[in-house]
Structures are given as structure tokens and as C-alpha cells.
Design an enzyme around this catalytic site. Structure first.
Site, PDB file in Angstrom:
ATOM      1  CE1 TYR A 192       2.729   0.028   1.179  1.00  0.00           C
ATOM      2  CE2 TYR A 192       3.994   0.412  -0.829  1.00  0.00           C
ATOM      3  CZ  TYR A 192       2.782   0.282  -0.181  1.00  0.00           C
ATOM      4  OH  TYR A 192       1.614   0.378  -0.904  1.00  0.00           O
TER       5      TYR A 192
ATOM      6  N   PRO B 136      -8.775 -19.365   7.818  1.00  0.00           N
ATOM      7  CG  PRO B 136      -6.947 -20.125   6.579  1.00  0.00           C
ATOM      8  CD  PRO B 136      -7.424 -19.926   7.990  1.00  0.00           C
TER       9      PRO B 136
ATOM     10  CE  LYS C 286       0.813  -3.492  -1.695  1.00  0.00           C
ATOM     11  NZ  LYS C 286      -0.655  -3.671  -1.452  1.00  0.00           N
TER      12      LYS C 286
END
Length: 345
Positions: free
Chosen positions: A172, A89, A176
Site C-alpha cells: 500500500y 487519456p 501510494k
């Protein structure tokens, strides 16, 4: 082509503030006294990311494209080669600060072939992205390109609105959804300024061959005189939106008062898959006797029915789809063949 449209009474989606008191309407980049700056696009080399970059440039934004590797079309803007899901990050924050990024549009990801690949693309990346944006010197807006599949299957005829409880069944849809919910949680915690656009199936220029329609294009292009192509087409009706319309929605979300919200993006029409395939065959100029269409059971991640309620998008983004599906299908074929400039009025 045939289509179905369904209407429901107006909804009143809830709008909340972030935990630090920032109102949903606050412009990105303002929480720490910095004006909105460059827009970074993750997945800038993909179908959606490419179109988002084009729309940002067309509307006068400064663009930083980010992807693992460059592509010829990324020469039109600043580009950084980076795998965000595998990047610390602090390194991501440094990149965003150096380029004065005030908004990140996450157009990365894909269907993937394994659960591990999908977790990397849809969860790990969003977690790194949120941490990286939170470590910058300004409050960064993140526009997450989510998916209608985050809601999971719905019965035929149901219009999918933002109040529907997500219930995905596929890897999927699950990954998501997890990525989107993480971003919304980070927004509630006041670390970032996030919004999720849950998009329906995408068509139009440069559509990936990994999609069903993209695969049909590839098979049509491979046809030779005398060949007969047999295609199994699911008996399904699904909502499709042109990638250029989706890009306009993403750019609208850069400035709109949508902090912490989920917004569905589609055409609001459920179109028979067979009609779309027939339109592609017509756009390709292929003799109808050269292609045989067989009806098939629905076995894909798309389910048998999708139709998005897009009234909230009109309300909070000032957005509506403008590209007809006939033009979208034609652009899909022409860009695959390299024969169009893609001008759309």
C-alpha cells in the site's frame, strides 16, 4: 481521550517552480488563459470523496463527481460514471473539457487486497489522470490525496514532517508513494499543476468498513442482547483526522500556492487505539460488559506509531483541524446507524 503532542523547530520547506516557469502560486487553469472552473472529484462515492464533494458544494464550487458507479448522494451534483484507471487519456481529457474542469481532486483508491489491485488504484490511475489532464485545453491542478504511509514506519515519538525521506515497506505505502512521485514528476515537467496531501488515518462520518474503526462499528452494530464481543486492539498510537477536516484541506489546496509540494494533513496527535475503540463503544451506548478488549501486537499497515507535523499545512493552506475526535467518533457511529445530520460548528 489521552493524546500526545510533539513539537519541533520551524521548518523551511523548499518551494520550486515548474519546468515551464509557472510559479507555485499560479492559479489552476490559468496557464492556457482559462479561468478556474468546475472541480472534479475522483472517488466521489467513497468516504473521502463524498465529504470533499459536500465541502466543495458548501463553499460554492461547481462539482463533477467521478466514480465507476453512482450512489444516492451523488445526485446533489453532476456525476460521470468512469473507471479512470482503465480509461484512455484522450477520453478523460474530453470529459474534463466538456465540463470546464480546472481542478481534479483524486480521492479514489483504497487498501486493496492484492498488489495488482493497489497498483491499478494508486499507480495506473494517477498515470492516466496526469496524461488526461495534460491533454486538456487548460492547465489543470491535481490535488492528490496521498497517505502518511508513504513515509513508512517511524520510531515511537517521531513527528513526521515533509522533509522525511519516504521509505514505505508495505504494498500500500509503496504504490501510494509511486503514484504521488509520478504526479510530482509530471508537475516538474510542466504538464500539470500537482500537489500531494499526505493524510493520516481517517475517521468520521461514512468511514469505510474496510478500515479498522469501520470494522469495529460494524461488529458493534451486529451485537444482540446477551452477546459478548471480543476485540483485539493493537498496542499502538496513531494520528487520526476527521474526514470533514481532510475535505477542508483538499478544498483549500484547490486555490492555495502549493504547486509541486507535499503537505501533511493530520491532527498532530498520536492517540492510543484502545482509547478510540472505547470512545466508539461509548458512542454506541453499548454496555461495557458486552465488549472485551484484548491487547494485540501491531500487525497492520498502520504501524505502531504515526503522528503528523501539520505546521506546514497551516502555513501554506491556512488549515488546521477543527473537529474533535470525540465528535468524529460519534459521527462515525451515528451515520452507520443513520441517526445524525452531521452538523459541526
Amino acid at each position: 481521550m489521552a493524546a500526545l503532542r510533539h513539537r519541533r523547530p520551524e521548518l523551511s520547506p523548499a518551494v520550486s517552480t515548474t519546468q515551464d516557469g509557472t510559479a507555485p502560486g499560479a492559479a489552476p487553469g490559468t496557464a492556457r488563459g482559462t479561468a478556474p472552473g468546475t472541480v472534479a472529484v475522483l472517488g466521489a462515492t467513497g468516504c473521502v470523496g463524498r465529504s470533499v464533494c459536500d465541502e466543495l458544494l458548501r463553499t460554492g464550487h461547481r462539482v463533477l463527481g467521478v466514480a465507476r458507479n453512482p450512489a444516492p448522494h451523488t445526485r446533489t451534483h453532476t456525476f460521470a460514471a468512469l473507471d479512470v484507471a482503465a480509461t484512455a487519456p484522450e477520453r478523460l481529457a474530453g470529459l474534463l473539457d466538456r465540463h470546464g474542469v480546472g481542478t481534479v481532486i483524486n480521492a479514489s483508491g483504497g487498501w486493496g487486497t492484492t498488489a495488482e489491485e493497489m497498483r491499478h488504484a494508486h499507480i495506473d490511475l494517477v498515470e492516466r489522470l496526469a496524461d488526461g489532464c495534460a491533454a486538456t485545453s487548460r492547465r489543470v491542478r491535481i490535488v492528490q490525496m496521498g497517505s502518511i504511509h508513504e513515509y513508512g514506519p517511524v520510531p515511537d515519538g517521531v513527528l513526521i514532517d515533509e522533509h522525511r525521506a519516504p521509505g514505505p515497506l508495505t504494498a500500500y505505502g509503496l504504490t501510494k508513494r509511486t503514484g504521488s512521485e509520478h504526479l510530482l514528476a509530471q508537475t516538474r515537467a510542466g504538464r500539470v499543476d500537482g500537489v500531494v496531501l499526505r493524510a493520516v488515518n481517517v475517521c468520521g462520518p461514512h468511514t469505510t468498513a474496510a478500515s479498522f474503526l469501520g470494522a469495529v462499528v460494524a461488529r458493534l452494530r451486529a451485537l444482540r442482547p446477551g452477546d459478548v464481543l471480543t476485540l483485539d486492539v493493537a498496542d499502538a498510537r496513531r494520528d487520526f483526522v476527521d474526514v470533514r477536516d481532510l475535505a477542508r484541506a483538499a478544498v483549500a489546496a484547490v486555490h492555495a500556492p502549493v504547486t509541486g509540494l507535499v503537505v501533511n494533513i493530520g491532527r498532530g496527535e498520536a492517540v492510543p487505539m484502545r482509547a478510540l475503540v472505547e470512545a466508539l463503544i461509548h458512542a454506541a451506548g453499548v454496555d461495557g460488559t458486552s465488549v472485551r478488549l484484548n491487547s494485540a501486537e501491531v500487525a497492520s499497515k498502520g504501524g505502531g506509531w504515526t503522528c503528523a507535523d501539520i505546521r506546514f499545512a497551516a502555513r501554506v493552506l491556512g488549515w488546521r483541524p477543527t473537529v474533535p475526535l470525540s465528535a468524529s467518533v460519534r459521527a462515525m457511529w451515528e451515520t452507520a446507524a443513520g441517526t445524525t445530520s452531521l452538523e459541526v460548528s
